[in-house]
Design an enzyme around this catalytic site. Structure first.
Site: not given
Ligand code: NAD
Length: 515
Positions: A187, A263, A297, A398
């Site tokens: 997803k 991650e 990230c 963050e």
């Molecule tokens: P997010 O956590 O809001 O969403 C990430 C994904 O999870 C999306 O596909 C979203 O639809 C899904 N999601 C949201 N709520 C959910 C739930 N309750 N259950 C299951 N899935 C759910 O993050 P974002 O805003 O899309 O991305 C930014 C974040 O991602 C930042 O915190 C960044 O640091 C992190 N990030 C981490 C890495 C890494 O490798 N460590 C890489 C890229 C981004």
């Protein structure tokens, strides 16, 4: 780009389940827009729980009854390299799509994101060639035996990715799972799903994978994502996203003891040591901070600078930041594009206001760029705060936007202590001409990656992941591949006579005639 069938004037992307493109059961769709302009880009099917059930059932069937888990590792490797070739043929289209969908400057997608994703696919193909057999040391207790570890695929993997770095994220989820014989329900984020969908389209058109091996569902994370993670037929959850959602996912996965890799977020430090080459370090920490407008990230959002060179560093950071061009992500001259959404801009602006309230001072930026070209998208100026305290919220939370916190230190030990004083531990960089000293500092940092004289050091051969609340497990490299396997110990016993077995001494009494 061949996105069919088109709906109105934008393409429509259905779900991909069991090798078929299909509408969501309730026929709901959502609109994806370009962050820079607000223009519609595509409509995407919004899955329901029933669609998730269908996708999981397809992946389950493909794993339990299909050929993929038993396909020899060298054949899987060959297929992955063939898929890489097909991706390569579409590289420039993918770069443009990623730029439009995620607001990512076209220089970044063309010269970094798509080539890096491609390199990663090849590396996963190369790693897939490794035999799942690992010999164990000779052991003759209690009897002579031959022992080895066999690596089983985990099963059906739920994979969820964020909107940033979407193409690379999709690659580093789907390919290690495939390389080790798993099946996938994947997803992407609803904010920028298109390059990942296109990757699934390439996989589908190749005809190289058995039906149901890769399945795609799209829709809101809080609904379909959560339902997918909790699905009892899922064996493993691989999630990339915020620490806040990661926490939730661990909780949802707990009742079934599902294996989870996470991650998550970061607040990575860049440490400038007193002997750093400032020509290199200034540009380097700005690259660490402002690449993709700080929406990465591992972005180096906290910079630790020796007191003795603080004023000079601030002056030079400001000078170089003034030269960064904010603008249209499709323009080759653009250095920094928009943020992903207006909601994200609100968050960033709240943090800029908070930084001021906390007593730090803005030395450049702090507002929105002015001009007609910025009116339709969520643009923010690259912003630098000086005199930030490491315990302030600006330095601890963050932000995921172009907000740089510059923090003073006296002794290198103080810089290390402050760098480690964070709930996060994803990445770091150390800037110094004394490599031995830089390595000593790197060893004391509690982060999963450290770049010496470099930031954003994503290397498909190296494990990537976080200490502390930045995550659990690793992606990429051999460590990342092994996260998709269960080790199984196989013991082949060579003791030919019953009387030589451990049973004899430990449990079973001798037979009457042998007594
Ligand atoms: P997010 O956590 O809001 O969403 C990430 C994904 O999870 C999306 O596909 C979203 O639809 C899904 N999601 C949201 N709520 C959910 C739930 N309750 N259950 C299951 N899935 C759910 O993050 P974002 O805003 O899309 O991305 C930014 C974040 O991602 C930042 O915190 C960044 O640091 C992190 N990030 C981490 C890495 C890494 O490798 N460590 C890489 C890229 C981004």
């Amino acid at each position: 780009m061949t996105l069919e069938p088109a709906e109105g004037d934008v393409p429509y992307h259905p779900l991909y389940i069991n090798g078929e493109w299909c509408d969501a059961q309730e026929e709901r769709r959502f609109l994806v827009t370009e962050p820079a302009t607000g223009e519609p880009l595509a409509r995407v099917a919004q899955a329901s729980h029933a669609d998730v059930d269908r996708a999981v059932a397809a992946a389950r069937h493909a794993f339990d009854k299909g050929p993929w888990p038993h396909t020899p590792h060298y054949e899987r490797a060959h297929i992955i390299h063939q898929l890489a070739q097909l991706v390569q043929e579409r590289s420039s289209e993918l770069a443009e799509l990623e730029s439009r969908d995620g607001g990512v400057p076209i220089r970044k997608t063309t010269f970094n994101d798509i080539p890096l994703g491609l390199h990663m696919i090849h590396v996963f193909g190369e790693l897939a060639r490794r035999s799942p057999y690992e010999p164990l040391p000779w052991n003759d207790f209690p009897t002579v035996s031959w022992n080895f570890v066999w690596r089983d695929p985990f099963g059906v993997c739920a994979q969820i990715i964020p909107w940033n770095y979407a193409f690379c994220m999709a690659v580093w989820k789907i390919f290690p799972a495939l390389a080790t014989g798993n099946t996938v329900v994947f997803k992407p984020s609803s904010l920028a799903p298109l390059s990942a969908i296109e990757l699934v389209r390439i996989i589908d058109e190749s005809g190289l994978l058995p039906r149901g091996t890769v399945n795609l569902i799209t829709g809101p994370g809080g609904d379909v994502g959560e339902y997918l993670v909790g699905h009892p037929k899922i064996d493993k959850v691989a999630f990339t996203g915020s620490t806040e959602v990661g926490r939730k996912i661990m909780g949802i996965a707990a009742p079934h003891i599902k294996k989870v890799t996470l991650e998550l977020g970061g607040k990575s430090p860049s440490i400038i040591l007193p002997d750093a080459d400032l020509d290199k370090a200034i540009d380097g920490v700005l690259f660490g901070m402002f690449y993709h407008a700080g929406q990465l990230c591992e972005a180096g959002t906290r910079c630790f600078v020796p007191n003795s060179m603080y004023d000079e560093v601030i002056e030079r950071l400001v000078h170089r930041t003034r030269q960064l061009r904010v603008g249209d992500p499709l323009d080759l001259a653009t250095d920094i594009g928009p943020l992903i959404s207006f909601k994200q801009r609100d968050t960033v602006e709240r943090y800029i206001a908070l930084g001021r309230e906390e007593g730090a001072n803005v030395v450049i930026g702090g507002g929105r760029p002015i001009g007609e070209e910025y009116e339709r998208g969520p643009f923010v100026e690259p912003t630098i705060f000086a005199n930030v305290k490491n315990r302030s919220r600006l330095a601890q939370e963050e932000i995921f936007g172009p907000v740089f916190a510059i923090i003073r230190y006296d002794e290198i030990g103080d810089a290390i202590e402050m760098a480690n004083d964070s709930i996060y531990g994803l990445a770091a960089s150390v800037w110094s001409e004394d490599i031995q000293q830089a390595i000593e500092v790197a060893k004391r940092l509690r982060t999963g990656t450290v770049g010496i004289n470099e930031h954003h050091v994503l290397n498909p051969y190296a494990p990537f992941g976080g200490h502390k609340e930045s995550g659990i497990g690793r992606e990429m490299g051999v460590a990342g591949m092994l996260e998709y396997t269960e080790p199984k110990h196989i013991h082949v016993d060579f003791q030919r006579h019953r009387s030589g077995k451990i049973w004899w001494d430990a449990l079973l009494p001798p037979l009457d005639e042998e007594a």
